[in-house]
Each structure stands twice: as C-alpha cells, then as structure tokens.
Design an enzyme around this catalytic site. Structure first.
Site, short mmCIF file in Angstrom:
data_model
loop_
_atom_site.label_atom_id
_atom_site.label_comp_id
_atom_site.label_asym_id
_atom_site.label_seq_id
_atom_site.Cartn_x
_atom_site.Cartn_y
_atom_site.Cartn_z
N ASN A 45 0.80 -1.23 0.00
CA ASN A 45 0.00 0.00 0.00
C ASN A 45 0.83 1.27 0.00
O ASN A 45 0.32 2.35 -0.25
CB ASN A 45 -0.98 0.01 1.18
CG ASN A 45 -0.30 -0.16 2.51
OD1 ASN A 45 0.23 -1.23 2.79
ND2 ASN A 45 -0.28 0.87 3.34
N GLY B 20 5.28 3.00 0.03
CA GLY B 20 6.74 2.78 0.05
C GLY B 20 7.25 1.92 -1.10
O GLY B 20 6.75 1.97 -2.23
N ASP C 261 -2.53 -9.55 6.75
CA ASP C 261 -1.67 -9.14 7.86
C ASP C 261 -0.70 -10.30 8.05
O ASP C 261 -1.11 -11.39 8.45
CB ASP C 261 -2.50 -8.89 9.13
CG ASP C 261 -1.63 -8.48 10.31
OD1 ASP C 261 -0.40 -8.73 10.27
OD2 ASP C 261 -2.17 -7.93 11.27
N VAL C 262 0.58 -10.07 7.77
CA VAL C 262 1.53 -11.18 7.77
C VAL C 262 1.78 -11.75 9.16
O VAL C 262 2.36 -12.83 9.29
CB VAL C 262 2.87 -10.78 7.09
CG1 VAL C 262 2.65 -10.28 5.67
CG2 VAL C 262 3.65 -9.77 7.92
N SER D 4 18.09 -6.18 3.62
CA SER D 4 18.75 -4.90 3.87
C SER D 4 20.25 -5.14 3.98
O SER D 4 20.68 -6.23 4.40
CB SER D 4 18.21 -4.32 5.18
OG SER D 4 19.05 -3.28 5.63
N TYR E 133 16.16 -5.20 14.02
CA TYR E 133 15.87 -5.11 12.58
C TYR E 133 16.97 -5.82 11.77
O TYR E 133 16.69 -6.63 10.89
CB TYR E 133 15.78 -3.64 12.18
CG TYR E 133 15.54 -3.40 10.71
CD1 TYR E 133 14.27 -3.55 10.16
CD2 TYR E 133 16.60 -3.04 9.86
CE1 TYR E 133 14.05 -3.33 8.80
CE2 TYR E 133 16.38 -2.82 8.51
CZ TYR E 133 15.11 -2.96 7.99
OH TYR E 133 14.89 -2.75 6.64
N LYS F 189 16.77 -9.27 9.34
CA LYS F 189 17.11 -9.36 7.91
C LYS F 189 18.19 -10.43 7.68
O LYS F 189 18.21 -11.07 6.62
CB LYS F 189 17.56 -8.00 7.39
CG LYS F 189 16.45 -6.93 7.42
CD LYS F 189 15.21 -7.32 6.61
CE LYS F 189 14.20 -6.20 6.55
NZ LYS F 189 13.00 -6.54 5.78
N THR G 108 11.33 6.50 2.72
CA THR G 108 9.96 6.00 2.95
C THR G 108 9.57 6.36 4.39
O THR G 108 10.38 6.85 5.17
CB THR G 108 9.88 4.46 2.80
OG1 THR G 108 10.65 3.86 3.85
CG2 THR G 108 10.37 3.98 1.45
N ASP G 109 8.33 6.03 4.73
CA ASP G 109 7.86 6.27 6.09
C ASP G 109 8.72 5.53 7.12
O ASP G 109 8.84 5.97 8.27
CB ASP G 109 6.40 5.80 6.24
CG ASP G 109 5.44 6.75 5.54
OD1 ASP G 109 5.87 7.85 5.12
OD2 ASP G 109 4.25 6.39 5.42
P1 NAP Z 1 7.16 1.47 4.67
O1 NAP Z 1 6.91 2.60 3.74
O2 NAP Z 1 7.03 1.68 6.13
O3 NAP Z 1 6.26 0.25 4.20
C1 NAP Z 1 6.16 -0.92 4.94
C2 NAP Z 1 4.97 -1.70 4.44
O4 NAP Z 1 4.86 -2.92 5.20
C3 NAP Z 1 3.65 -0.94 4.63
O5 NAP Z 1 2.79 -1.20 3.55
C4 NAP Z 1 3.09 -1.58 5.89
O6 NAP Z 1 1.68 -1.49 6.01
C5 NAP Z 1 3.53 -3.02 5.66
N1 NAP Z 1 3.41 -3.84 6.85
C6 NAP Z 1 4.00 -3.68 8.05
N2 NAP Z 1 3.59 -4.62 8.91
C7 NAP Z 1 2.72 -5.40 8.21
C8 NAP Z 1 1.95 -6.55 8.55
N3 NAP Z 1 1.97 -7.08 9.79
N4 NAP Z 1 1.17 -7.12 7.58
C9 NAP Z 1 1.13 -6.59 6.35
N5 NAP Z 1 1.81 -5.49 5.97
C10 NAP Z 1 2.60 -4.91 6.91
O7 NAP Z 1 8.66 0.94 4.50
P2 NAP Z 1 9.53 0.57 3.22
O8 NAP Z 1 10.81 1.30 3.37
O9 NAP Z 1 8.76 0.69 1.97
O10 NAP Z 1 9.83 -0.96 3.53
C11 NAP Z 1 9.53 -2.02 2.63
C12 NAP Z 1 10.56 -3.13 2.86
O11 NAP Z 1 11.86 -2.65 2.47
C13 NAP Z 1 10.70 -3.57 4.31
O12 NAP Z 1 10.84 -4.97 4.37
C14 NAP Z 1 11.98 -2.90 4.76
O13 NAP Z 1 12.59 -3.57 5.83
C15 NAP Z 1 12.79 -2.96 3.50
N6 NAP Z 1 13.91 -2.02 3.43
C16 NAP Z 1 13.69 -0.68 3.45
C17 NAP Z 1 14.78 0.17 3.37
C18 NAP Z 1 14.62 1.66 3.37
O14 NAP Z 1 15.63 2.37 3.43
N7 NAP Z 1 13.40 2.18 3.28
C19 NAP Z 1 16.08 -0.32 3.28
C20 NAP Z 1 16.27 -1.69 3.27
C21 NAP Z 1 15.18 -2.53 3.34
P3 NAP Z 1 0.96 -0.28 6.85
O15 NAP Z 1 0.89 0.88 5.92
O16 NAP Z 1 -0.37 -0.88 7.17
O17 NAP Z 1 1.81 -0.01 8.06
#
Ligand code: NAP
Length: 241
Positions: free
Chosen positions: A12, A14, A60-61, A140, A164, A168, A199-200
């Site tokens: 939804n 990011g 919801d995972v 990550s 975190y 990973k 992202t958020d």
């Molecule tokens: P984000 O914008 O916070 O998005 C996270 C997503 O995961 C949201 O859609 C959130 O839903 C969903 N989520 C969280 N808990 C959940 C659950 N129990 N069931 C279903 N959905 C759930 O963060 P993002 O940066 O895009 O992260 C996406 C992935 O990339 C993550 O695995 C993160 O660890 C990885 N990552 C991110 C970065 C970075 O710099 N951003 C770097 C390395 C890896 P809600 O909107 O309902 O909360």
C-alpha cells in the site's frame, strides 16, 4: 488471465507500492497485499487509474488466519502464483541494543521473519504450479554480517537497529533454505537490498527514491530461468552475507 501473476505484501505504500507499479507496467498482474483494506484499495485504484492491472488482497503477515485466507483466495481466483515479494516489514529499534526489550525484538521478528516465513509457506504450493516461480525477500544491507563488521563500511558504525538487522540476517538464511529446497521446482528465491530509500520507515531520510529502491527487487522478480538463486543482491550485484 494475465501471463504473470505477482503477490506483493505491504504494497500500500513505500517500496512495495513501487515494486507493484513497476511490475504492473511490465504487464504483470499485481495482487497488492495490505493489512488495511482502505489503504490497500486506494493503492490499487491509483494503479488502475493508469490502466495498470492490479487487485487488492487483504493480508496481515503476523496473522496465520489472515495469511491462510489470502493464500486460499489467490488459489481460488488464479490457481497459481508466479512471483511472491515478501516486502512487508517494520523497523522499531532506532536505539542501541542495550535499550532493546524482548517485546520489541519479538515484534520485529514476528513481522520481518515469521511473517515472511508464514506467507512463503502458505504460497509455495501455488508457486509450484507456476512454470517460472520467483520469490523475492526484501532484505537490507544491515542484514549482512560482512558489511556490519567491515570497518570501511558505513553500516559498521550504526549502533542501532539490532533487532531489525538480525531479522534481515534471518530472512537471508530463509532465502538460502527455500532457494536450495525449491531449486528442483524451477523456483528462484533471492534476497534484495533496496538501499537506504526515502519512505515512512525512516521518516523519509533515505537517500534513494522508491523508484531506485524497487529496481533490484523487480529485476529479481523477473529473473530469466538461467538466473541465480539463493543469493542476496543490490544494484551493484551480489552482496556479501
Ligand atoms: P514502509 O513505507 O514503512 O512500508 C512498509 C509496508 O509494510 C507498509 O505497507 C506496511 O503497512 C507493511 N506492513 C508492516 N507490517 C505489516 C503486517 N503485519 N502485515 C502486512 N503489511 C505490513 O517501508 P519501506 O521502506 O517501503 O519498507 C519495505 C521493505 O523494504 C521492508 O521490508 C523494509 O525492511 C525494506 N527495506 C527498506 C529500506 C529503506 O531504506 N526504506 C532499506 C532496506 C530494506 P501499513 O501501511 O499498514 O503499516
């Protein structure tokens, strides 16, 4: 029916939303998973408004019944799955390990590790029905023991996000085990490191755009049959474990 069907968790917003958009622009039918129906449907409608093929799947995972229901729905409607992207993730411990509680540690693993495992286990039967099954686990650089212990790496000095980072690293081991086990079914399982993306999750402090962050996950989701499996990759190629 679309030639290729992908399911993305946490789609939804990011990186997950952008992975969905990029896959859909390549003609893939994207099943966008979100735990909140309103937010998920809104993301689906945004893609559909651009004439992109997208459907909503509530998930919801952290909930086994929710994951089972999503898997049942995908099986009933499509009969198979070609691409699974385990993207849903949380980062809670923006403080040193000495301040971490078991509760926060456990919550992190519940989503990032057990959640991804739960979803993968439920969907492997449908991925086995695909001719070119692909699983991408969004990992990550923080999950790399090599980078975390390399004094020349900027990741080595980060004295936060232990839960975190450990989640990973565990996810990467899941990539190896599912990758090895599913090789004979033609299913490729890889981890993708999107890089530090705005992202958020990090209050938009990331230095990469979501378009950049989604590039490696999308590449791994669309790997040819002679592509790698059981590896971890960033834009620069294979990343050390
Ligand atoms: P984000 O914008 O916070 O998005 C996270 C997503 O995961 C949201 O859609 C959130 O839903 C969903 N989520 C969280 N808990 C959940 C659950 N129990 N069931 C279903 N959905 C759930 O963060 P993002 O940066 O895009 O992260 C996406 C992935 O990339 C993550 O695995 C993160 O660890 C990885 N990552 C991110 C970065 C970075 O710099 N951003 C770097 C390395 C890896 P809600 O909107 O309902 O909360």
């Amino acid at each position: 029916m679309a030639e290729t069907i992908a399911f993305i968790t946490g789609a939804n917003k990011g990186i997950g939303r952008e992975i969905s958009r990029q896959l859909a622009t390549k003609g893939v039918l994207v099943l966008m998973g979100a735990r909140d129906t309103e937010r998920g449907v809104k993301a689906v409608e945004e893609l559909r408004a651009q004439n992109l093929p997208a459907e909503f799947v509530q998930i919801d995972v952290t909930s086994q019944p929710s994951v089972d229901k999503a898997a049942e729905e995908i099986g009933r409607l499509y009969g198979r799955l070609d691409i699974l992207v385990n993207n849903a993730g949380i980062a809670l411990d923006w403080f040193p390990v000495s301040e971490l509680t078991v509760d926060v540690f456990r919550k992190t693993f519940e989503t990032n590790v057990f959640g991804a495992f739960r979803v993968t286990s439920a969907l492997v039967p449908l991925l086995k029905k695909s001719k070119h099954g692909r699983i991408v686990n969004i990992s990550s650089g923080l999950g790399s023991l090599t980078l975390k212990t390399d004094p020349n790496s900027p990741l080595a000095v980060r004295d936060m996000l232990f839960a975190y980072s450990a989640s990973k690293a565990a996810l990467n081991m899941m990539t190896v085990h599912f990758g090895n086990e599913l090789k004979s079914f033609g299913i490729k399982v890889n981890s993708a490191n999107p890089g530090f993306t705005a992202t958020d999750m990090n209050q938009n402090r990331g230095v990469r755009t979501v378009e950049q962050g989604a590039a490696t996950p999308v590449r791994l989701a669309l790997l040819p049959d002679d592509g790698p499996t059981a590896g971890v990759f960033s834009d620069d190629g294979p990343q050390p474990w």
